[in-house]
Design an enzyme around this catalytic site. Structure first.
Site, PDB file in Angstrom:
ATOM      1  N   GLY A  27       0.812  -1.215   0.000  1.00 49.73           N
ATOM      2  CA  GLY A  27       0.000   0.000   0.000  1.00 49.73           C
ATOM      3  C   GLY A  27       0.847   1.266   0.000  1.00 49.73           C
ATOM      4  N   HIS A  28       0.175   2.379  -0.167  1.00 48.22           N
ATOM      5  CA  HIS A  28       0.832   3.675  -0.292  1.00 48.22           C
ATOM      6  C   HIS A  28       1.553   4.068   0.988  1.00 48.22           C
ATOM      7  CE1 HIS A  28      -2.881   5.440   1.596  1.00 48.22           C
ATOM      8  NE2 HIS A  28      -3.426   4.414   0.963  1.00 48.22           N
TER       9      HIS A  28
END
Lengths: 345, 345, 345
Positions: free
Chosen positions: A246-247
């Site tokens: 994920g970011h």
């Protein structure tokens, strides 16, 4: 190749230093798994599970652990052998003596579309229909397979290989000696939406993804970029197929993530962490150096350095094993509980 | 840009209506995360977890919640601030003032292969090596990145963006303002096989997939079409990377599915449902409006509207937390159970 | 088409042999799901869950199970029907009478890049921008959609379809009548790394992946090749989207793996095994013929032939159901346990 000559290539790192030279010297023509090996091939044995294979294998030579019983059994069957601390590592080196992975020749295929502003080093290889957009920087000996797409402003380090149909998003920085496998997507937009009364409002993802040197990313994996700042994967980290990062995640060095692992946004993974297949790490969680989460584990919170955790939610692996051992007794416990409850009321 | 000018762009939706105008007016040159912000940048603070950052951050300006303590601490450190109900939303709008996402110019790359029967609106952008097959309809301002493939008869609404190497299958209908990320596959054949004595017999998938307006689909996700009828994703629904939506699912509006979620065939997901990472919903299951399934949850059956569920099989989140809290005591309980059992026999 | 004529196409395999001929003979113009069917269409009913639909459906004809109550209710509503043992199978055949899946015409698109050494049979179809490298062998009636990449030395059997943007790696062998869906990667490098004091050292993956006849592989799935030997998928096995098959797995015939299943390296899956969505099988595990692992199950070790298992770690499904039934009583049990513990101390 003579076994004695091959054995020269299995060291010299300490882990594989040969405890015993070969006593016989058969001609070795290839490498095979111990349970399907044929005459003329080299195989290896590691772990109790495979030890029994020493009585059946048709291999002409074996890499053995430093285990005198096994060595004796090989000797009794007339199988040549060497022994070392890490037979699997020595076997990896034996494979490398027989197998040259496919590598396209340097050169740019005429159907590739490369923006005039792209800069690149020597020995560049670009396959058919690859698309390399404005401002991309490519190092020496970069190999780009067919149908790869690189968005503007990305940089790719020396000796890095991009397999077919992977995509590198804008601003991504990929180090030296990396391998991005087919269909993987690096630097895609993080899943950034804010709830409003009108529904989800997009938060633009202005950050970038950075892969340090020696990182591998498996097929169809995705490593998102964050709204601000970086998603960073440390050097020598290996990521298997279909993994989601994920970011804004910060992943340390020499981490291994098995297939289908998922890291929620902004999680922090230390150095040399092992994440088993389908394990998940929730947003903002932290996993300390050297920790292990076994397959399908769900980490939500902190895992201490060196800890081994299992289950969802993750608990120390020893507790998980104890609970698993009594799991099927729970209905029986429940019946007793009901009886006791009735008595006590 | 002066902070006061920037602040004009952070409203006016109620959630972000400024409770306090800025007291100072520094020049803001960018946006950063609060723990890595540098002088001249704007950041935000939301939640107790990040509140302590207010003492260390080097940001010149902050978006704060309506919390007088935090506001006082910012004032004491000489940091300019605005406050509002939803700092994250205001920060999203601040990012949008500094960052323009990459968007190719309108125009059709000469290497794109577009069937003569394709119809399209104004400002179409088609990247290199994209393939658009017979009967496809494209709206205004559609942006198709390189190596995208659109099968025959699909339609793509106005302002929709198709990122590199995604695939849109035959008959799919994609609304306006959608974003399909790299490698995602829309409208692929559902997993429809019937067991016979001779093995699996294929059930042809004659249906289609429909994405309503404002849907986003993450990298390498797959949204299958059914044997008959439709798979439908409601407007404003956001789907993260590597998600699987099975054939015939009906997903409501403004749903969010985190990465690696899987929906079995014909499941029904209400409006504004949240599905955490790696959560699964079995075939034919129903999840009511506003329900939440946390990460790795396995839903099999019905979830009532507004309910929060966790675990496999899914139970109310409160029960899940209670059971999780006593999980590591189970071996101890088991020992007592064994003792009681011996006594009672 | 008259219903009586259509009914001729629903047999003659035993499972669908018609127990009752149609009593009426409406004109049937299409097939629809029972809950959305309109006049003039055929639908089917299977299972108690859908039986109630017989009172509402607007379908003009139904395929029913051999259930006299249902048949009577159809008759009472004036709906034409046939009955058979497996209505879903008969419905699959009805769909095939109305729906012809999209299939490109034979021919090689001028933008495809095909190495001069590639050999192929009759009626080859190659879409735009496909890339077929040296030494590849293609059978008769092979259909390669746009943007597919085939690495050197792979072979593809007769009638096999490769959907857009899938990748076939070097040396892979794909049988006859296979379907590889969009974005799937066949024969990619197994996740083979050996831990050393200096970090991960790569073990080259010199093996290959073999898909026997009639195998389907879903979108964005990945089937790795091993260091030595083969990864093998048995004939008629069906693999859904986003599945991971690790290096060296041996999968039997007529297996079905639902979406997001993951198989660890060297696992052995018997014939006719069913693996539910998101189920995982650990490295080296063995699952016997006809066994079932339900959705999200985690198999680590052996599963006996015919066994049904659930949970992580996997236990017999009956035990899993019992434990699930008492799961929410555990906190109550714990309170009693604490009371008893205090009394006994």
């Amino acid at each position: 190749m003579k076994f004695s000559a091959l054995a020269q290539h299995l060291g010299p790192v300490e882990a594989t230093s040969l405890a015993q030279p070969p006593q016989q010297d058969p001609e070795i023509t290839g490498v095979m798994a111990v349970d399907s090996a044929t005459a003329g091939t080299l195989s290896y044995i590691e772990g109790d599970k495979f030890a029994a294979q020493i009585e059946q294998t048709a291999a002409s030579a074996l890499i053995l652990p430093t285990d005198e019983t096994l060595q004796g059994r090989a000797r009794a069957r007339g199988i040549a052998w060497v022994s070392c601390r890490d037979p699997r590592l020595a076997f990896a080196r034996a494979i490398a003596q027989f197998y040259r992975p496919f590598r396209p020749q340097p050169g740019i295929h005429p159907t590739a579309v490369i923006d005039a502003s792209v800069t690149y080093g020597k020995n560049l290889s670009v396959g058919a229909h690859a698309v390399i957009q404005a401002g991309v920087t490519l190092g020496d000996d970069v190999c780009i397979h067919p149908n790869v797409v690189i968005y503007p402003g990305a940089s790719i380090g020396d000796h890095t290989v991009l397999h077919a149909s992977c995509v590198i998003h804008e601003r991504s920085q990929i180090g030296r000696d990396c391998v991005i496998h087919c269909g993987a997507v690096i630097g895609s937009e993080g899943f950034g939406f804010v709830a409003t009364a009108q529904g989800w409002e997009k938060m633009e993802q202005s950050g970038r993804t950075v892969l340090e040197d020696g990182v591998e990313v498996g097929c169809n994996a995705a490593i998102d970029r964050p709204a601000v700042g970086e998603t960073r994967i440390g050097r020598n980290t290996k990521i298997d197929n279909l993994v989601q990062v994920g970011h804004g995640c910060q992943v340390g060095e020499a981490v291994a993530m098995a297939a289908q692992v998922g890291l929620g946004g902004s999680s922090r993974i230390g150095h040399r962490v092992l994440l088993g297949g389908q394990a998940g790490v929730a947003n903002q969680s932290r996993v300390g150096d050297g920790a292990i989460a076994t397959a399908q584990t769900g980490v939500n919170g902190h895992v201490d350095p060196g800890q081994v955790v299992s289950g969802t939610p993750a608990v120390p692996h020893k507790i998980y094993l104890k609970v698993s051992a009594i799991y099927s007794r729970l209905p029986e416990m429940y019946r007793l509980f009901r009886r006791l409850q009735r008595h006590s009321s």
